[in-house]
Design a protein around this motif. Structure first.
Motif, PDB file in Angstrom:
ATOM      1  N   GLU A   4       0.825  -1.220   0.000  1.00  0.00           N
ATOM      2  CA  GLU A   4       0.000   0.000   0.000  1.00  0.00           C
ATOM      3  C   GLU A   4       0.857   1.267   0.000  1.00  0.00           C
ATOM      4  N   LYS A   5       2.162   1.095  -0.218  1.00  0.00           N
ATOM      5  CA  LYS A   5       3.143   2.181  -0.272  1.00  0.00           C
ATOM      6  C   LYS A   5       3.222   2.953   1.054  1.00  0.00           C
ATOM      7  N   THR A   6       3.170   2.172   2.146  1.00  0.00           N
ATOM      8  CA  THR A   6       3.340   2.719   3.482  1.00  0.00           C
ATOM      9  C   THR A   6       4.667   2.208   4.031  1.00  0.00           C
ATOM     10  N   CYS A   7       5.438   3.091   4.636  1.00  0.00           N
ATOM     11  CA  CYS A   7       6.766   2.730   5.126  1.00  0.00           C
ATOM     12  C   CYS A   7       6.668   1.780   6.321  1.00  0.00           C
ATOM     13  N   TYR A   8       7.394   0.670   6.257  1.00  0.00           N
ATOM     14  CA  TYR A   8       7.420  -0.275   7.375  1.00  0.00           C
ATOM     15  C   TYR A   8       8.819  -0.474   7.962  1.00  0.00           C
ATOM     16  N   ASN A   9       9.838   0.083   7.306  1.00  0.00           N
ATOM     17  CA  ASN A   9      11.199  -0.029   7.841  1.00  0.00           C
ATOM     18  C   ASN A   9      12.099   0.976   7.131  1.00  0.00           C
ATOM     19  N   VAL A  10      13.175   1.368   7.822  1.00  0.00           N
ATOM     20  CA  VAL A  10      14.183   2.246   7.234  1.00  0.00           C
ATOM     21  C   VAL A  10      15.549   1.682   7.589  1.00  0.00           C
ATOM     22  N   ARG A  11      16.431   1.608   6.603  1.00  0.00           N
ATOM     23  CA  ARG A  11      17.824   1.229   6.830  1.00  0.00           C
ATOM     24  C   ARG A  11      18.697   2.381   6.352  1.00  0.00           C
ATOM     25  N   SER A  12      19.741   2.671   7.123  1.00  0.00           N
ATOM     26  CA  SER A  12      20.626   3.765   6.741  1.00  0.00           C
ATOM     27  C   SER A  12      21.973   3.608   7.429  1.00  0.00           C
ATOM     28  N   ASN A  13      23.014   4.097   6.789  1.00  0.00           N
ATOM     29  CA  ASN A  13      24.320   4.138   7.437  1.00  0.00           C
ATOM     30  C   ASN A  13      24.746   5.579   7.734  1.00  0.00           C
ATOM     31  N   ARG A  14      23.822   6.494   7.661  1.00  0.00           N
ATOM     32  CA  ARG A  14      24.132   7.905   7.922  1.00  0.00           C
ATOM     33  C   ARG A  14      24.374   8.124   9.414  1.00  0.00           C
ATOM     34  N   LEU A  15      25.187   9.131   9.697  1.00  0.00           N
ATOM     35  CA  LEU A  15      25.534   9.481  11.073  1.00  0.00           C
ATOM     36  C   LEU A  15      25.169  10.935  11.321  1.00  0.00           C
ATOM     37  N   ALA A  16      24.912  11.259  12.581  1.00  0.00           N
ATOM     38  CA  ALA A  16      24.661  12.644  12.990  1.00  0.00           C
ATOM     39  C   ALA A  16      25.560  12.951  14.178  1.00  0.00           C
ATOM     40  N   GLU A  17      25.947  14.208  14.290  1.00  0.00           N
ATOM     41  CA  GLU A  17      26.802  14.592  15.411  1.00  0.00           C
ATOM     42  C   GLU A  17      26.042  14.385  16.719  1.00  0.00           C
ATOM     43  N   ASP A  18      26.727  13.791  17.684  1.00  0.00           N
ATOM     44  CA  ASP A  18      26.110  13.425  18.956  1.00  0.00           C
ATOM     45  C   ASP A  18      26.973  13.938  20.111  1.00  0.00           C
ATOM     46  N   GLY A  19      27.111  15.242  20.189  1.00  0.00           N
ATOM     47  CA  GLY A  19      27.887  15.840  21.272  1.00  0.00           C
ATOM     48  C   GLY A  19      29.383  15.711  21.046  1.00  0.00           C
ATOM     49  N   ARG A  20      30.131  15.805  22.138  1.00  0.00           N
ATOM     50  CA  ARG A  20      31.582  15.728  22.074  1.00  0.00           C
ATOM     51  C   ARG A  20      32.065  14.691  23.073  1.00  0.00           C
ATOM     52  N   ARG A  21      33.181  14.057  22.774  1.00  0.00           N
ATOM     53  CA  ARG A  21      33.775  13.042  23.641  1.00  0.00           C
ATOM     54  C   ARG A  21      35.230  13.382  23.908  1.00  0.00           C
ATOM     55  N   PHE A  22      35.726  12.946  25.046  1.00  0.00           N
ATOM     56  CA  PHE A  22      37.120  13.155  25.426  1.00  0.00           C
ATOM     57  C   PHE A  22      38.041  12.540  24.369  1.00  0.00           C
ATOM     58  N   SER A  23      39.087  13.278  23.991  1.00  0.00           N
ATOM     59  CA  SER A  23      40.032  12.805  22.980  1.00  0.00           C
ATOM     60  C   SER A  23      41.447  12.822  23.550  1.00  0.00           C
ATOM     61  N   PRO A  24      42.036  11.655  23.804  1.00  0.00           N
ATOM     62  CA  PRO A  24      43.398  11.617  24.350  1.00  0.00           C
ATOM     63  C   PRO A  24      44.421  12.309  23.447  1.00  0.00           C
ATOM     64  N   LEU A  25      44.298  12.158  22.125  1.00  0.00           N
ATOM     65  CA  LEU A  25      45.263  12.794  21.227  1.00  0.00           C
ATOM     66  C   LEU A  25      45.169  14.312  21.274  1.00  0.00           C
ATOM     67  N   ARG A  26      43.966  14.835  21.309  1.00  0.00           N
ATOM     68  CA  ARG A  26      43.818  16.291  21.430  1.00  0.00           C
ATOM     69  C   ARG A  26      44.355  16.782  22.767  1.00  0.00           C
ATOM     70  N   THR A  27      44.146  15.994  23.805  1.00  0.00           N
ATOM     71  CA  THR A  27      44.646  16.372  25.123  1.00  0.00           C
ATOM     72  C   THR A  27      46.172  16.432  25.122  1.00  0.00           C
ATOM     73  N   LEU A  28      46.817  15.445  24.508  1.00  0.00           N
ATOM     74  CA  LEU A  28      48.276  15.457  24.417  1.00  0.00           C
ATOM     75  C   LEU A  28      48.765  16.677  23.641  1.00  0.00           C
TER      76      LEU A  28
END
Length: 145
Positions: free
Chosen positions: A103-127
């Motif tokens: 009936e052309k109604t969506c029943y599932n979505v698959r995707s490999n897209r990403l969205a920014e989700d805040g910030r995380r501690f980075s050891p390399l940036r800290t060094l």
């Protein structure tokens, strides 16, 4: 002597700016990314194909879902050459697939897209930040002596 005090004050002010909370957060953290597949499924489940086409445009491909329905495929393919000239190009595919029933109604979505989700501690940036701060402190001491 007066010039040394001015240089010392300027470098101290610069060091204070670097270690302020806002600057420090950017210097020791990196953006984090999370998959958006679940969000897309929640948003589009039960919606008509016309809503999807209005939001995303014409699909790049329409394929059979094997159950009598369709899959609207939206994709972008990027390629880039690696550093060595005799290697194959690196190919990246970003996709979102909307599964539609008979009936052309969506029943599932698959995707490999990403969205920014805040910030995380980075050891390399800290060094790196620590090395720059240590260099500034060394410069301040060297200029004042």
């Amino acid at each position: 002597m007066r010039g040394s005090i001015i240089k010392f004050s300027g470098l101290c002010a610069l060091l204070c700016c670097l270690v302020s909370c806002a600057a420090l957060e950017k210097l020791v953290t990196a953006p984090a990314y999370a998959p958006i597949e679940e969000q897309l499924t929640d948003e589009w489940y039960g919606r008509a194909d016309t809503d999807i086409v209005l939001a995303y445009g014409t699909p790049n491909r329409v394929i059979d879902d094997g159950l009598g329905g369709f899959v609207y495929v939206y994709e972008e393919v990027h390629s880039e050459l690696a550093a060595s000239s005799n290697s194959r190009p690196l190919v990246y595919r970003t996709y979102t697939e909307f599964y539609l029933d008979t009936e052309k109604t969506c029943y599932n979505v698959r995707s490999n897209r990403l969205a920014e989700d805040g910030r995380r501690f980075s050891p390399l940036r800290t060094l790196g930040t620590t090395a720059v701060a240590a260099g500034l402190v060394y410069a301040i001491v060297a200029l004042c002596l």
